[in-house]
Write an enzyme that holds these catalytic residues in place. Structure first.
Site, PDB file in Angstrom:
ATOM      1  N   ASP A  36       0.811  -1.211   0.000  1.00  0.00           N
ATOM      2  CA  ASP A  36       0.000   0.000   0.000  1.00  0.00           C
ATOM      3  C   ASP A  36       0.852   1.272   0.000  1.00  0.00           C
ATOM      4  O   ASP A  36       0.402   2.336   0.411  1.00  0.00           O
ATOM      5  CB  ASP A  36      -0.952   0.000   1.199  1.00  0.00           C
ATOM      6  CG  ASP A  36      -0.215  -0.081   2.533  1.00  0.00           C
ATOM      7  OD1 ASP A  36       1.012  -0.297   2.511  1.00  0.00           O
ATOM      8  OD2 ASP A  36      -0.867   0.063   3.584  1.00  0.00           O
ATOM      9  N   HIS A 240      24.575   2.867 -18.185  1.00  0.00           N
ATOM     10  CA  HIS A 240      23.474   3.210 -17.285  1.00  0.00           C
ATOM     11  C   HIS A 240      23.597   2.486 -15.944  1.00  0.00           C
ATOM     12  O   HIS A 240      22.596   2.095 -15.341  1.00  0.00           O
ATOM     13  CB  HIS A 240      22.127   2.891 -17.944  1.00  0.00           C
ATOM     14  CG  HIS A 240      21.786   3.835 -19.064  1.00  0.00           C
ATOM     15  ND1 HIS A 240      20.828   3.549 -20.002  1.00  0.00           N
ATOM     16  CD2 HIS A 240      22.291   5.060 -19.385  1.00  0.00           C
ATOM     17  CE1 HIS A 240      20.748   4.557 -20.868  1.00  0.00           C
ATOM     18  NE2 HIS A 240      21.632   5.484 -20.512  1.00  0.00           N
ATOM     19  N   ASP A 257      26.982  10.661 -13.443  1.00  0.00           N
ATOM     20  CA  ASP A 257      25.971  11.223 -14.341  1.00  0.00           C
ATOM     21  C   ASP A 257      24.752  11.490 -13.471  1.00  0.00           C
ATOM     22  O   ASP A 257      24.024  10.560 -13.098  1.00  0.00           O
ATOM     23  CB  ASP A 257      25.659  10.227 -15.459  1.00  0.00           C
ATOM     24  CG  ASP A 257      24.730  10.798 -16.526  1.00  0.00           C
ATOM     25  OD1 ASP A 257      23.997  11.756 -16.225  1.00  0.00           O
ATOM     26  OD2 ASP A 257      24.719  10.269 -17.661  1.00  0.00           O
ATOM     27  N   ASP A 268      21.025  17.675 -16.393  1.00  0.00           N
ATOM     28  CA  ASP A 268      21.676  16.405 -16.745  1.00  0.00           C
ATOM     29  C   ASP A 268      23.155  16.684 -16.981  1.00  0.00           C
ATOM     30  O   ASP A 268      23.532  17.218 -18.024  1.00  0.00           O
ATOM     31  CB  ASP A 268      21.005  15.833 -18.003  1.00  0.00           C
ATOM     32  CG  ASP A 268      21.487  14.434 -18.346  1.00  0.00           C
ATOM     33  OD1 ASP A 268      22.309  13.880 -17.605  1.00  0.00           O
ATOM     34  OD2 ASP A 268      21.023  13.909 -19.379  1.00  0.00           O
ATOM     35  N   HIS A 347      27.087   5.562 -28.266  1.00  0.00           N
ATOM     36  CA  HIS A 347      25.837   6.292 -28.115  1.00  0.00           C
ATOM     37  C   HIS A 347      25.902   7.639 -28.825  1.00  0.00           C
ATOM     38  O   HIS A 347      26.958   8.072 -29.305  1.00  0.00           O
ATOM     39  CB  HIS A 347      25.481   6.485 -26.632  1.00  0.00           C
ATOM     40  CG  HIS A 347      26.501   7.240 -25.830  1.00  0.00           C
ATOM     41  ND1 HIS A 347      26.633   8.607 -25.868  1.00  0.00           N
ATOM     42  CD2 HIS A 347      27.445   6.804 -24.946  1.00  0.00           C
ATOM     43  CE1 HIS A 347      27.596   8.996 -25.048  1.00  0.00           C
ATOM     44  NE2 HIS A 347      28.118   7.920 -24.486  1.00  0.00           N
ATOM     45  N   HIS A 351      20.851  14.773 -26.437  1.00  0.00           N
ATOM     46  CA  HIS A 351      19.402  14.603 -26.524  1.00  0.00           C
ATOM     47  C   HIS A 351      18.753  15.896 -26.044  1.00  0.00           C
ATOM     48  O   HIS A 351      19.358  16.697 -25.323  1.00  0.00           O
ATOM     49  CB  HIS A 351      18.934  13.406 -25.686  1.00  0.00           C
ATOM     50  CG  HIS A 351      19.382  13.441 -24.252  1.00  0.00           C
ATOM     51  ND1 HIS A 351      18.793  14.237 -23.295  1.00  0.00           N
ATOM     52  CD2 HIS A 351      20.397  12.785 -23.612  1.00  0.00           C
ATOM     53  CE1 HIS A 351      19.395  14.053 -22.131  1.00  0.00           C
ATOM     54  NE2 HIS A 351      20.392  13.190 -22.292  1.00  0.00           N
ATOM     55  N   HIS A 358      15.153  12.981 -21.034  1.00  0.00           N
ATOM     56  CA  HIS A 358      15.205  12.738 -22.473  1.00  0.00           C
ATOM     57  C   HIS A 358      13.938  13.372 -23.022  1.00  0.00           C
ATOM     58  O   HIS A 358      12.898  12.722 -23.135  1.00  0.00           O
ATOM     59  CB  HIS A 358      15.266  11.238 -22.785  1.00  0.00           C
ATOM     60  CG  HIS A 358      16.568  10.622 -22.404  1.00  0.00           C
ATOM     61  ND1 HIS A 358      16.786   9.262 -22.389  1.00  0.00           N
ATOM     62  CD2 HIS A 358      17.761  11.169 -22.028  1.00  0.00           C
ATOM     63  CE1 HIS A 358      18.028   8.993 -22.017  1.00  0.00           C
ATOM     64  NE2 HIS A 358      18.637  10.145 -21.792  1.00  0.00           N
ATOM     65  N   GLU A 381      27.289  15.223 -24.769  1.00  0.00           N
ATOM     66  CA  GLU A 381      27.864  14.232 -23.866  1.00  0.00           C
ATOM     67  C   GLU A 381      28.612  13.105 -24.576  1.00  0.00           C
ATOM     68  O   GLU A 381      28.228  11.945 -24.518  1.00  0.00           O
ATOM     69  CB  GLU A 381      26.757  13.625 -23.001  1.00  0.00           C
ATOM     70  CG  GLU A 381      25.540  13.116 -23.766  1.00  0.00           C
ATOM     71  CD  GLU A 381      24.529  12.439 -22.863  1.00  0.00           C
ATOM     72  OE1 GLU A 381      24.930  11.545 -22.089  1.00  0.00           O
ATOM     73  OE2 GLU A 381      23.346  12.804 -22.928  1.00  0.00           O
ATOM     74  N   TYR A 385      34.666   4.411 -23.614  1.00  0.00           N
ATOM     75  CA  TYR A 385      34.490   3.350 -22.628  1.00  0.00           C
ATOM     76  C   TYR A 385      35.406   2.189 -23.013  1.00  0.00           C
ATOM     77  O   TYR A 385      35.104   1.413 -23.919  1.00  0.00           O
ATOM     78  CB  TYR A 385      33.013   2.919 -22.589  1.00  0.00           C
ATOM     79  CG  TYR A 385      32.092   4.112 -22.494  1.00  0.00           C
ATOM     80  CD1 TYR A 385      31.825   4.712 -21.265  1.00  0.00           C
ATOM     81  CD2 TYR A 385      31.538   4.671 -23.647  1.00  0.00           C
ATOM     82  CE1 TYR A 385      31.010   5.830 -21.188  1.00  0.00           C
ATOM     83  CE2 TYR A 385      30.723   5.789 -23.572  1.00  0.00           C
ATOM     84  CZ  TYR A 385      30.461   6.369 -22.344  1.00  0.00           C
ATOM     85  OH  TYR A 385      29.660   7.476 -22.265  1.00  0.00           O
ATOM     86  N   ARG A 403      32.982  10.111 -19.578  1.00  0.00           N
ATOM     87  CA  ARG A 403      31.922  10.849 -20.246  1.00  0.00           C
ATOM     88  C   ARG A 403      31.888  12.250 -19.656  1.00  0.00           C
ATOM     89  O   ARG A 403      32.051  12.421 -18.438  1.00  0.00           O
ATOM     90  CB  ARG A 403      30.559  10.166 -20.082  1.00  0.00           C
ATOM     91  CG  ARG A 403      29.429  10.871 -20.836  1.00  0.00           C
ATOM     92  CD  ARG A 403      28.176  10.006 -21.005  1.00  0.00           C
ATOM     93  NE  ARG A 403      27.522   9.651 -19.763  1.00  0.00           N
ATOM     94  CZ  ARG A 403      27.519   8.425 -19.239  1.00  0.00           C
ATOM     95  NH1 ARG A 403      28.170   7.441 -19.843  1.00  0.00           N
ATOM     96  NH2 ARG A 403      26.882   8.174 -18.103  1.00  0.00           N
ATOM     97  N   GLU A 405      29.462  15.737 -19.851  1.00  0.00           N
ATOM     98  CA  GLU A 405      28.153  16.177 -20.335  1.00  0.00           C
ATOM     99  C   GLU A 405      27.774  17.527 -19.753  1.00  0.00           C
ATOM    100  O   GLU A 405      27.913  17.765 -18.553  1.00  0.00           O
ATOM    101  CB  GLU A 405      27.087  15.146 -19.940  1.00  0.00           C
ATOM    102  CG  GLU A 405      25.670  15.525 -20.327  1.00  0.00           C
ATOM    103  CD  GLU A 405      24.656  14.494 -19.867  1.00  0.00           C
ATOM    104  OE1 GLU A 405      23.549  14.467 -20.439  1.00  0.00           O
ATOM    105  OE2 GLU A 405      24.972  13.717 -18.939  1.00  0.00           O
TER     106      GLU A 405
END
Length: 439
Positions: A36, A240, A257, A268, A347, A351, A358, A381, A385, A403, A405
């Site tokens: 609940d 991710h 990130d 972001d 990638h 975006h 996104h 970004e 890797y 990375r 960004e």
């Protein structure tokens, strides 16, 4: 956000819907977390964009030229007992007084009232497929109206996606939206700086995440815009990753990130830095390639350029850099054409950013990449890797994931980096971390 901002948005949409049309937009349902207990509620972004109404169980209806009022809001009624348990409600009066509705009805009366609003309309503006339960209810209402054909009543025979129109509106940020997004980026940039200052070997990823969340909430944000990625060592190569459970080791990189949400607008930001405050020669070499790729991409964020131009600039810089390191061998133009970079960079370079991390908005118009225009906000970004799983990669490069960004607004003059407050160059990062360790 000022009530007049929401009113302007509704007016613009109603001008597109025009007479003979009706627009319907439900908010998001509450989601059960376990038993609940519900997840913290967040309204549907399109619904909130048009109303500013934060409560669940609500439906927006826009009926241009309706004599009794064009903006109708179905919502929960005031209920002292429920409000004692679960918090205050705006109620029907509040929907009109505080949120600008011309007319408000109990959400429990939706099935009785909405079919009548559909009668003799030519077009419905509603996005099918987002909320399947509501889709079924709408089909039922249409069937009810259709059944009155012998009485001279006709049902709408056209259905247009209201999301198509709203998303085009959301792509261009107003002055008020930019103000909010700038503040969100400032809060997040300060949080990234804080993470650098407290980072040291022996801490756990989740302890760094806690610093981020503390910085977000301390400055007015109630939640991150998405699950924070705090990955060290091998975890920097998982795009991710968000388990955030490993211990930080001396000599590893830490990739963060993370961005806060402020007043329903996202930030972001990604930064990568050494756990011990000093880049190794290999880490610095990879970092410099990614930084140069990001700077080249940001330089392409300008009105008149195409959406894909920043990505292409980043790919060129990354491919050249991998050749210089000896990781790729051959002519960079040939390697770029062959997409030899893909095992290391898989990638896109950015975006849209807005109410959703996104964010909505088409990237192509027809078969052509969209032209960048003032008011659009994009992330930039690029990354590299270097995972041990890549065949033939020398061990000295293993587990170096980088990375970088930033959130970038397209302006009439070029661009404005909303997230500029987060340290980004090697010298800036090492200085911030060494100063903190001395202090």
């Amino acid at each position: 956000m000022d009530k007049r901002e929401f009113a302007r948005r509704r007016k613009k949409l109603m001008d597109m819907v025009d007479r003979g049309g009706i627009a319907i937009q439900p908010t998001a349902p509450e989601r059960l977390r376990n038993r609940d207990v519900f997840y913290p509620y967040r309204p549907d972004s399109d619904f909130f964009y048009l109303t500013g109404f934060p409560e669940p169980e609500a439906v927006l209806v826009l009926v241009p030229d309706r004599p009794q009022g064009e903006f109708i809001l179905f919502c929960r009624e005031k209920d002292p007992e429920q409000e004692t348990w679960h918090g205050r409600r705006a109620g029907l009066e509040g929907a009109c007084e505080h949120y600008g509705a011309d007319d408000a009805f109990p959400i429990s009366d939706l099935d009785d009232i909405l079919p009548g609003l559909l009668e003799n309309k030519e077009r419905i503006y509603y996005t099918m497929g987002r909320y399947q339960d509501f889709d079924q209810r709408l089909v039922g209402w249409l069937n009810r109206v259709t059944s009155k054909g012998r009485a001279g009543v006709h049902a709408p025979d056209q259905v247009h996606s209201v999301g198509h129109y709203v998303h085009e509106m959301r792509l261009y940020k107003s002055r008020e939206e930019i103000k909010t997004m700038r503040r969100a980026a400032q809060i997040s940039a300060a949080a990234h700086r804080r993470a650098m200052e407290v980072c040291r070997p022996g801490l756990y990823e989740y302890q760094i995440e806690a610093e981020l969340l503390h910085a977000f909430m301390r400055h007015g944000s109630r939640a991150p815009a998405y699950p924070s990625i705090v990955g060290a060592g091998a975890n920097t190569c998982i795009l991710h990753y968000n388990e955030n459970s490993e211990q930080l080791a001396d000599g590893d990189l830490l990739l963060i990130d993370a961005g806060c949400e402020l007043d329903h607008y996202a930030s972001d930001i990604t930064r990568t830095f050494p756990v011990n405050g000093r880049f190794t020669p290999e880490q610095r070499a990879v970092y410099d390639i990614v930084l140069q790729a990001q700077l080249a991409a940001i330089a392409k964020v300008a009105p008149g350029n195409h959406w894909n131009d920043p990505h292409q600039a980043a790919l060129e810089a990354i491919t050249k850099g991998l050749v210089e390191l000896g990781i790729l061998k051959g002519r960079w133009r040939t390697l770029l054409k062959e997409e030899a970079y893909r095992p290391y960079y898989m990638h896109r370079t950015g975006h849209w950013l807005g109410m959703d991390v996104h964010d909505v908005g088409d990237y192509k118009i027809g078969d052509e990449w969209r032209t960048l225009e003032p008011g659009m906000v994009t992330t930039v970004e690029p990354g590299l890797y270097l995972s041990p799983t890549i065949k033939g990669l020398a061990k000295r490069w293993w587990n170096i994931g980088v990375r970088i960004e930033d959130d970038v607004l397209v302006t009439a003059e070029g661009r404005d980096i909303l997230s500029h407050g987060a340290p980004k160059t090697v010298d800036e990062i090492e200085s911030a971390m060494q100063f903190a360790s001395v202090a």
